[in-house]
Design an enzyme around this catalytic site. Structure first.
Site, PDB file in Angstrom:
ATOM      1  N   ARG A 175       1.147   1.780  -6.099  1.00 29.28           N
ATOM      2  CA  ARG A 175       1.353   0.771  -5.060  1.00 29.28           C
ATOM      3  C   ARG A 175       0.066   0.005  -4.730  1.00 29.28           C
ATOM      4  O   ARG A 175       0.083  -0.917  -3.910  1.00 29.28           O
ATOM      5  CB  ARG A 175       1.882   1.433  -3.776  1.00 29.28           C
ATOM      6  CG  ARG A 175       3.167   2.194  -3.988  1.00 29.28           C
ATOM      7  CD  ARG A 175       3.564   2.898  -2.728  1.00 29.28           C
ATOM      8  NE  ARG A 175       4.099   1.965  -1.770  1.00 29.28           N
ATOM      9  CZ  ARG A 175       5.358   1.607  -1.680  1.00 29.28           C
ATOM     10  NH1 ARG A 175       6.231   2.129  -2.521  1.00 29.28           N
ATOM     11  NH2 ARG A 175       5.752   0.755  -0.782  1.00 29.28           N
ATOM     12  N   CYS A 235       0.852  -1.176   0.000  1.00 30.88           N
ATOM     13  CA  CYS A 235       0.000   0.000   0.000  1.00 30.88           C
ATOM     14  C   CYS A 235       0.895   1.235   0.000  1.00 30.88           C
ATOM     15  O   CYS A 235       2.100   1.135   0.180  1.00 30.88           O
ATOM     16  CB  CYS A 235      -0.866  -0.013   1.247  1.00 30.88           C
ATOM     17  SG  CYS A 235      -1.695  -1.589   1.464  1.00 30.88           S
ATOM     18  N   HIS A 247       5.541 -33.887 -23.441  1.00 33.73           N
ATOM     19  CA  HIS A 247       5.578 -34.533 -22.119  1.00 33.73           C
ATOM     20  C   HIS A 247       4.326 -34.226 -21.302  1.00 33.73           C
ATOM     21  O   HIS A 247       4.312 -34.423 -20.098  1.00 33.73           O
ATOM     22  CB  HIS A 247       6.845 -34.118 -21.360  1.00 33.73           C
ATOM     23  CG  HIS A 247       8.092 -34.531 -22.073  1.00 33.73           C
ATOM     24  ND1 HIS A 247       8.505 -35.843 -22.144  1.00 33.73           N
ATOM     25  CD2 HIS A 247       8.985 -33.822 -22.798  1.00 33.73           C
ATOM     26  CE1 HIS A 247       9.614 -35.915 -22.871  1.00 33.73           C
ATOM     27  NE2 HIS A 247       9.921 -34.693 -23.277  1.00 33.73           N
ATOM     28  N   LYS A 259       1.715  -1.761  -9.141  1.00 30.91           N
ATOM     29  CA  LYS A 259       2.964  -1.612  -9.882  1.00 30.91           C
ATOM     30  C   LYS A 259       4.151  -2.109  -9.065  1.00 30.91           C
ATOM     31  O   LYS A 259       5.064  -2.729  -9.583  1.00 30.91           O
ATOM     32  CB  LYS A 259       3.152  -0.135 -10.256  1.00 30.91           C
ATOM     33  CG  LYS A 259       4.380   0.151 -11.082  1.00 30.91           C
ATOM     34  CD  LYS A 259       4.257  -0.432 -12.464  1.00 30.91           C
ATOM     35  CE  LYS A 259       5.522  -0.313 -13.280  1.00 30.91           C
ATOM     36  NZ  LYS A 259       5.562  -1.294 -14.374  1.00 30.91           N
ATOM     37  N   TRP A 280      -3.689  -1.908  -1.351  1.00 29.48           N
ATOM     38  CA  TRP A 280      -3.700  -3.140  -2.134  1.00 29.48           C
ATOM     39  C   TRP A 280      -4.091  -4.215  -1.127  1.00 29.48           C
ATOM     40  O   TRP A 280      -3.352  -4.509  -0.194  1.00 29.48           O
ATOM     41  CB  TRP A 280      -2.321  -3.420  -2.731  1.00 29.48           C
ATOM     42  CG  TRP A 280      -2.312  -4.625  -3.611  1.00 29.48           C
ATOM     43  CD1 TRP A 280      -2.764  -4.702  -4.895  1.00 29.48           C
ATOM     44  CD2 TRP A 280      -1.834  -5.932  -3.280  1.00 29.48           C
ATOM     45  NE1 TRP A 280      -2.604  -5.979  -5.380  1.00 29.48           N
ATOM     46  CE2 TRP A 280      -2.030  -6.751  -4.414  1.00 29.48           C
ATOM     47  CE3 TRP A 280      -1.258  -6.495  -2.135  1.00 29.48           C
ATOM     48  CZ2 TRP A 280      -1.674  -8.096  -4.439  1.00 29.48           C
ATOM     49  CZ3 TRP A 280      -0.906  -7.830  -2.166  1.00 29.48           C
ATOM     50  CH2 TRP A 280      -1.110  -8.620  -3.305  1.00 29.48           C
ATOM     51  N   GLU A 313       7.276 -14.302 -20.846  1.00 30.18           N
ATOM     52  CA  GLU A 313       6.945 -12.877 -20.713  1.00 30.18           C
ATOM     53  C   GLU A 313       5.672 -12.553 -21.499  1.00 30.18           C
ATOM     54  O   GLU A 313       4.804 -11.810 -21.021  1.00 30.18           O
ATOM     55  CB  GLU A 313       8.147 -12.039 -21.182  1.00 30.18           C
ATOM     56  CG  GLU A 313       7.963 -10.545 -21.159  1.00 30.18           C
ATOM     57  CD  GLU A 313       7.546  -9.969 -19.802  1.00 30.18           C
ATOM     58  OE1 GLU A 313       7.575 -10.672 -18.791  1.00 30.18           O
ATOM     59  OE2 GLU A 313       7.157  -8.787 -19.793  1.00 30.18           O
ATOM     60  N   GLU A 363      -1.978 -10.720 -17.389  1.00 30.74           N
ATOM     61  CA  GLU A 363      -2.209  -9.614 -16.457  1.00 30.74           C
ATOM     62  C   GLU A 363      -3.099  -8.508 -17.003  1.00 30.74           C
ATOM     63  O   GLU A 363      -3.844  -7.912 -16.242  1.00 30.74           O
ATOM     64  CB  GLU A 363      -0.913  -9.076 -15.841  1.00 30.74           C
ATOM     65  CG  GLU A 363       0.047  -8.411 -16.743  1.00 30.74           C
ATOM     66  CD  GLU A 363       1.291  -7.917 -16.018  1.00 30.74           C
ATOM     67  OE1 GLU A 363       1.248  -7.607 -14.821  1.00 30.74           O
ATOM     68  OE2 GLU A 363       2.343  -7.831 -16.678  1.00 30.74           O
ATOM     69  N   LYS A 415       2.207 -11.129 -19.833  1.00 29.47           N
ATOM     70  CA  LYS A 415       1.557  -9.886 -20.297  1.00 29.47           C
ATOM     71  C   LYS A 415       0.093 -10.140 -20.618  1.00 29.47           C
ATOM     72  O   LYS A 415      -0.769  -9.379 -20.231  1.00 29.47           O
ATOM     73  CB  LYS A 415       2.227  -9.331 -21.570  1.00 29.47           C
ATOM     74  CG  LYS A 415       3.561  -8.650 -21.460  1.00 29.47           C
ATOM     75  CD  LYS A 415       3.581  -7.356 -20.725  1.00 29.47           C
ATOM     76  CE  LYS A 415       3.787  -7.582 -19.252  1.00 29.47           C
ATOM     77  NZ  LYS A 415       5.144  -7.567 -18.774  1.00 29.47           N
ATOM     78  N   ASN A 458       1.227  -0.198   5.846  1.00 30.02           N
ATOM     79  CA  ASN A 458       1.642  -0.973   4.672  1.00 30.02           C
ATOM     80  C   ASN A 458       2.418  -2.164   5.198  1.00 30.02           C
ATOM     81  O   ASN A 458       3.392  -1.994   5.920  1.00 30.02           O
ATOM     82  CB  ASN A 458       2.533  -0.099   3.775  1.00 30.02           C
ATOM     83  CG  ASN A 458       3.195  -0.904   2.663  1.00 30.02           C
ATOM     84  OD1 ASN A 458       2.652  -1.911   2.207  1.00 30.02           O
ATOM     85  ND2 ASN A 458       4.365  -0.459   2.236  1.00 30.02           N
ATOM     86  N   GLY A 459       1.968  -3.369   4.858  1.00 29.51           N
ATOM     87  CA  GLY A 459       2.655  -4.570   5.340  1.00 29.51           C
ATOM     88  C   GLY A 459       1.643  -5.611   5.772  1.00 29.51           C
ATOM     89  O   GLY A 459       0.458  -5.512   5.420  1.00 29.51           O
TER      90      GLY A 459
END
Ligand code: AGP
Length: 615
Positions: free
Chosen positions: A27, A2, A510, A610, A77, A487, A494, A491, A102-103
């Site tokens: 954040r 946060c 496999h 972010k 968040w 990657e 998300e 992308k 925050n935490g």
């Protein structure tokens, strides 16, 4: 992860809190809130679900302005408790103490049960509310707010950066940190707290970085800092070189789109002053770089998400070209598995933000496990926690990356890792002058090659239209292209919320090949390298099971187009270093356009932030 901002000033603090929250939104943006001590020393609080703009709207609808000289604010968040107004911070205990946090408080259930027995009422499902009640409880026996916080945090297990105000002490904010970032801003008309200097840059450039366990008493004209043992300490203020300028989208619709198109310039900036006559200036990694690079015998890269994918590419390069053993690991795993760290290891922390909690913790743990360890961080954030912890720092110079989905940070990380490859290989004698010169001249061509590749956007937009109704996708590649496939899949997941997986193409048989049918599109990356023929066979295996395919190829790869297979030519004759960077571009564009088709929030996709400053 946060964001916290707060301050004690001689004017109304609310505008500063709102500006700070807007700057901290990267954040988290599940909810936000602020609280101010009014002239009558009573709390005035506002909280809203969603982005900071909702809080601003909410404040405009009120018939009375929130006005006062002391306040704290938070953008959330969610970890404990759904994103809702009642779970939004600040939290209040008995109208006396208010806290932003925050935490994560790991023992909050135990504390909550004990506080309920002592008569405290819980209004939220968060872990934070126990902090407010603990401080209120300690205030009964303490003679100052700072003493109450010092005692209260002793009962907390987990991580915290907190800002505390109290109606009984209306001239101060108490800030405390353990495991989550928090700093003090020293201003002319007041003093402030924030998770990140970005929040305060238009007010001050003078910052004190709190250390682990520090508690600060912040007043209008004085800041007093106590260390872990309660002793007053002097933590010198540092002048920030960052600029306050608010990033804007220019002519683009989204930050992500702008950042994709900024890659040619970002790469030019990464290369600037780091090369001379096609040779890498190894001291651009730091004064001690030559000595450290000569002495190391292996590399350990630790990172998360997109940065981890960049690390995977580097592993191929380091072992194949510089002939140095290189391991790559996800930071959240590394930090908990008690790894064996051999002497002469170079630990590389890769992180756009330089604040990712897992990556920071992995570095701290590695240093504890082997005190001879040398560390290098490759980051886009000059004054981040990672730079303060590492022996060497290399800045990617990508410029601010605002879109949650990382784009230019990834390609500039790859360029930085290629420069590192040359610096290490040269000093260890495993890369010749000629090889280095070839690599560097390849890197210099990247801006032009990326511009050419960006011209494929129209074609990719058409593909995206067809793609949007899929619920899953498989990305395939071999060698470094497996990391690029990862990657691409990350992308797509998300920002378009389509389930995507990446596999090394040879691994398909496999197990994953069982997933292939006409409803499982496959995206393959086909550079003209020594694995091309093997990849072509893998593509046949997929094709014969009815998959719809998109193949991104090097012009010279000559993958034969078939029914239900779209082959898109990127450019020709890419080298081992340039190919992974160039093949990233169409995958970024594909996920961006699929997200547009689906109408998702491209720059702020759901549930993400972010910078991930909690574990
Ligand atoms: C990538 O698009 C992400 N949003 C995410 O995976 C990110 O790369 C990860 O959280 C690591 O961040 P860092 O580079 O700032 O450490």
């Amino acid at each position: 992860m946060c964001g916290i901002v707060g301050g004690v000033t001689d004017k109304n603090i609310t505008p500063l809190l709102l500006e700070g929250l807007n700057r901290l939104e990267y954040r988290g943006y599940d909810s936000s809130g602020l609280i101010v001590l009014s002239q009558k020393n009573s709390f005035d609080r506002a909280r809203s679900v969603g982005k900071v703009s909702n809080l601003e709207k909410n404040l405009k609808l009120r018939n009375k302005e929130i006005n006062g000289n002391i306040g704290i604010a938070h953008t959330r968040w969610a970890t404990h408790g759904e994103p809702s107004s009642r779970n939004a911070h600040p939290h209040i205990s008995k109208n006396t103490v208010s806290v932003v946090h925050n935490g994560i408080i790991e023992n909050y259930i135990e504390l909550k049960n004990s506080q309920i027995r002592q008569g405290y009422e819980f209004k939220s499902e968060t872990d934070t509310e126990v902090i407010a009640h603990s401080i209120d409880l300690e205030m009964n026996s303490c003679t100052s707010l700072v003493e109450s916080v010092q005692k209260a945090v002793k009962s907390l297990q987990g991580s915290y950066g907190i800002g505390v105000i109290s109606s009984k002490y209306p001239d101060q904010i108490i800030a405390a940190r353990k495991g989550s970032p928090l700093l003090i801003g020293i201003g002319e008309n007041g003093n402030y707290i924030a998770s990140d200097q970005m929040a305060l840059l238009s007010t001050t450039k003078k910052f004190i970085y709190l250390e682990e366990g520090d508690i600060a008493e912040v007043k209008l004209d004085k800041v007093t800092i106590y260390d872990l043992n309660g002793k007053i300490v002097n933590r010198p203020a540092q002048e920030s070189k960052l600029k306050a300028g608010q990033a804007n989208k220019g002519n683009f619709d989204h930050f992500m789109q702008k950042e994709i198109f900024e890659q040619p310039q970002a790469i030019r900036d990464t290369l600037e002053s780091r090369i001379t006559n096609n040779s890498v200036i190894s001291s651009s990694f730091g004064h001690q770089a030559d000595e450290i690079f000569r002495s190391i015998t292996q590399i350990q890269i630790v990172a998360c998400g997109t940065s981890y994918n960049a690390g995977l590419v580097a592993k191929y390069w380091m072992e194949d070209i510089a002939k140095i053993p290189c391991n790559v690991e996800i930071a959240s795993e590394y930090r908990y598995r008690r790894p064996i760290i051999l002497d002469q290891t170079l630990f590389i922390a890769l992180s756009q933000s330089g604040e990712t909690a897992d990556t920071l913790e992995a570095l701290k743990i590695a240093k504890k496990l082997n005190n001879t360890l040398k560390s290098l961080c490759i980051t886009n954030s000059p004054e981040s926690s990672l730079t303060r912890l590492s022996d060497l720092t290399f800045l990617t110079h990508a410029g601010p990356e605002i879109g949650v989905a990382s784009t230019k940070a990834f390609t500039t990380q790859l360029v930085s890792l290629a420069l590192l490859l040359c610096a290490i290989g040269k000093l260890k004698g495993s890369i010749s002058k000629m090889q280095e010169s070839e690599i560097v001249s390849g890197l210099k061509k990247l801006p032009g090659l990326i511009n050419e590749t960006l011209l494929q956007e129209k074609q990719i937009m058409h593909l995206a239209k067809r793609f949007k109704n899929n619920s899953s996708a498989l990305f395939l590649g071999r060698g470094t292209m497996h990391a690029i496939a990862m990657e691409g899949a990350l992308k797509l997941k998300e920002i378009s919320y389509i389930h995507a997986e990446a596999y090394p193409a040879g691994e398909l048989k496999h197990g994953p090949i069982a997933l292939i049918d006409k409803n499982m599109p496959v995206i393959a990356i086909a550079p003209n390298d020594e694995l091309l023929e093997k990849l072509k066979s893998n593509l046949q295996e997929v094709k014969s099971r009815g998959s719809q395919m998109i193949v991104f190829e090097d012009e010279s790869s000559k993958v034969q187009s078939m029914d239900a297979m779209e082959v898109i030519q990127i450019t020709s004759n890419l080298g081992r270093i340039t190919a992974p960077i160039i093949f990233t571009i169409p995958l970024q564009l594909l996920s961006y356009h699929v997200a547009l088709e689906k109408g998702t929030d491209v720059d702020k996709p759901r549930n993400l932030a972010k910078s991930v400053t909690v574990e």
